[in-house]
Motif scaffolding. Sequence first.
Motif, short mmCIF file in Angstrom:
data_model
loop_
_atom_site.label_atom_id
_atom_site.label_comp_id
_atom_site.label_asym_id
_atom_site.label_seq_id
_atom_site.Cartn_x
_atom_site.Cartn_y
_atom_site.Cartn_z
N GLN A 32 -9.84 3.91 11.57
CA GLN A 32 -8.43 4.11 11.32
C GLN A 32 -8.26 5.25 10.33
O GLN A 32 -8.89 5.27 9.28
CB GLN A 32 -7.80 2.84 10.77
CG GLN A 32 -7.77 1.73 11.81
CD GLN A 32 -6.80 0.64 11.46
OE1 GLN A 32 -6.52 0.41 10.29
NE2 GLN A 32 -6.28 -0.05 12.46
N SER A 34 -5.50 7.41 8.06
CA SER A 34 -4.15 7.35 7.51
C SER A 34 -4.10 8.26 6.30
O SER A 34 -5.12 8.84 5.91
CB SER A 34 -3.79 5.91 7.13
OG SER A 34 -4.79 5.37 6.27
N GLY A 35 -2.95 8.40 5.70
CA GLY A 35 -2.87 9.27 4.54
C GLY A 35 -1.50 9.25 3.90
O GLY A 35 -0.61 8.52 4.33
N PHE A 36 -1.37 10.04 2.87
CA PHE A 36 -0.09 10.13 2.18
C PHE A 36 0.03 11.51 1.52
O PHE A 36 -0.98 12.18 1.29
CB PHE A 36 0.07 9.02 1.13
CG PHE A 36 -1.06 8.93 0.14
CD1 PHE A 36 -2.18 8.15 0.41
CD2 PHE A 36 -1.01 9.63 -1.06
CE1 PHE A 36 -3.22 8.07 -0.50
CE2 PHE A 36 -2.04 9.54 -1.98
CZ PHE A 36 -3.15 8.76 -1.70
N GLN A 69 -7.18 9.13 4.31
CA GLN A 69 -8.08 7.97 4.19
C GLN A 69 -8.66 7.62 5.55
O GLN A 69 -7.95 7.61 6.55
CB GLN A 69 -7.30 6.77 3.63
CG GLN A 69 -8.14 5.50 3.53
CD GLN A 69 -7.49 4.43 2.67
OE1 GLN A 69 -7.11 4.70 1.53
NE2 GLN A 69 -7.34 3.23 3.20
N ASP A 71 -10.95 4.59 7.43
CA ASP A 71 -11.58 3.26 7.35
C ASP A 71 -12.38 3.06 8.62
O ASP A 71 -11.85 3.26 9.72
CB ASP A 71 -10.52 2.15 7.31
CG ASP A 71 -9.61 2.25 6.11
OD1 ASP A 71 -9.90 1.60 5.10
OD2 ASP A 71 -8.59 2.97 6.19
N GLN A 83 -11.49 8.08 0.71
CA GLN A 83 -10.17 8.70 0.51
C GLN A 83 -10.35 10.04 -0.19
O GLN A 83 -10.91 10.10 -1.28
CB GLN A 83 -9.27 7.78 -0.31
CG GLN A 83 -7.81 8.21 -0.33
CD GLN A 83 -6.96 7.33 -1.24
OE1 GLN A 83 -6.65 7.69 -2.36
NE2 GLN A 83 -6.58 6.15 -0.75
N VAL A 399 4.03 8.74 3.98
CA VAL A 399 2.77 8.08 4.34
C VAL A 399 2.61 8.17 5.85
O VAL A 399 3.58 8.14 6.59
CB VAL A 399 2.69 6.59 3.89
CG1 VAL A 399 2.65 6.47 2.39
CG2 VAL A 399 3.83 5.76 4.45
N PHE A 400 1.38 8.33 6.30
CA PHE A 400 1.15 8.49 7.73
C PHE A 400 -0.13 7.78 8.15
O PHE A 400 -0.91 7.35 7.30
CB PHE A 400 1.09 9.97 8.13
CG PHE A 400 0.15 10.81 7.30
CD1 PHE A 400 0.60 11.42 6.13
CD2 PHE A 400 -1.17 10.98 7.68
CE1 PHE A 400 -0.28 12.19 5.36
CE2 PHE A 400 -2.04 11.75 6.92
CZ PHE A 400 -1.60 12.35 5.75
#
Lengths: 400, 139
Positions: A32, A34-36, A69, A71, A83, A399-400
């Motif tokens: 997965q 993701s990020g911000f 990030q 995972d 991260q 955030v995404f």
Amino acid sequence: MKHQVTYFMLASCLAFGSLPLALHAEENDKLQLSGFARVIMGYLDDANAEYIGYDNSVSFDQQSLIALQADYRFTDEISVTGQLVGNTGKQRDSGIEWLYLTYKPNKALQIKLGKLRIPFFNYSDSLDVGFAYPWLTLPQQFYDTAFFSTFEGVSANYEFTVKDWVINSEGFWGYYDDAFNVASRSVDAQVTGLFGVNTSAAYRGWSFRASFAQGDADVELPEATQFGEQLRQLGFNKNGDWLDPNGTIQFFQLSANYENVDYFVRSEVGKVVGKSGITPDINNFYISLGYNFNPYTLYISYGKRKVYYDHIPNEIPYGVSDGLNTLAATYDFVLTQFSDDKNNGTKLGIRWDWKSNIAFKGEMTLIEANGPISNDFSLVDLGNFDDRAILYQLGLEWVF
Amino acid sequence: MKKYLTLLILVAAPFVHTIAAAEGIIVVANTTDNSIQLNRQQVRNLFMGGVIPYDLTAVSLPPDNRTRVLFNTKVVGLTEARIQSYWAQMRFTGRKRAPREVNNESLLLDYLKESKGAVGYLPASATLPKELTVIYKID
């Protein structure tokens, strides 16, 4: 600064390049991504001071950042997380800020091993995730107190219920080997024997937290160490010991919060105890009140910090010899470099949750200094500062 | 015309709110244990990633879904914005993960029917298949 830009670019490229991959990743659920990101503009209305790096000109490069990030889940129990953060500001680290293995044998217990953020206070491990908190800038009188934010080691977290209260207890142990970043300089430092415990309890809209952490700091300040050694050889032990930069640092925190659909109250009280002479003691707190009128949140906040050193009076006599005069004057000069510092910050701000993952914020912070300014924290006196400044900020949180 | 339209919206707005608030919510689980009954705090804990005494897994609806908005207001007691910021903090500090989201009530029913231990929330008027048990209800 070069490194900050490199990491910022790297995280940006990875973030945008990985969006199609993220869609694919959802299909197999193992990986997965993701990020911000935050884009923050700030302007200080005072030409004689700096606050969190902002000066009397419009600036975007103090708190803006992007993070990605990843995972990867090996099994239901074991996963790895990394991260990467690209910060524009020089006071915050860039690079791999988290990299750890997680072992979660059940819903209650979680053990992490690797590079982690230190959970000193409520938001210490999510300082960069502006979307996670209502303020545009965390109350600096509270959050600009820990000189380091990550560690390498292990943490364990156990959650259980007592009646309908959810109790979460966490402990960590490890070390830190990098640098202490203060406004005026960056100093190489190691912290060993670093450990901490914290417990939070939540029921309905209430949540409470208590935390303790400590570590033995070994700070590379060769001038202070050598001068201290010289004073001890001459028998001025108290003054010599005061200059020893190495010693234990302890962090204490208590927090109480309440929130419902309409409003919130958040508060934290903290204490930092530096056992070495040139590591200060700090007492601080903040309290914030917010009112929600969906999709907006209006808030006010007041925070106060008192930084003080245990200044040991000069034992070295003046007027005995030229050599001693020089030593005494040098010691007095060093004392002036570690000045006490009291200031408070009052905030008025608004957050607009435009989409479920995008928020805009606007905030005004009135900073008031009371007495001398140490220049080692957010507030820096550039000369003739009149002890009062307002920071205006606008921001985008994603955030995404 | 515009004036009347504005007036109509202003007059109707409180009623829309009342109708929405009047609708009940049920929380249903795919479980063979018909004795499971949760209280409001336990349902809140379950959907906010906290522990509860049963081995159940929360499944949610998307942020703009009307049933989710009702559930947030009546059961969780937080705004959607606050819930989203909570999950951002949990995710990026590696603490917890938000529940899986299913696009709408009908797909949620299908998902729950197929998944042992799964729990979801629905309007109180929903017709339930025999596999699902109501474990919490609020008017």
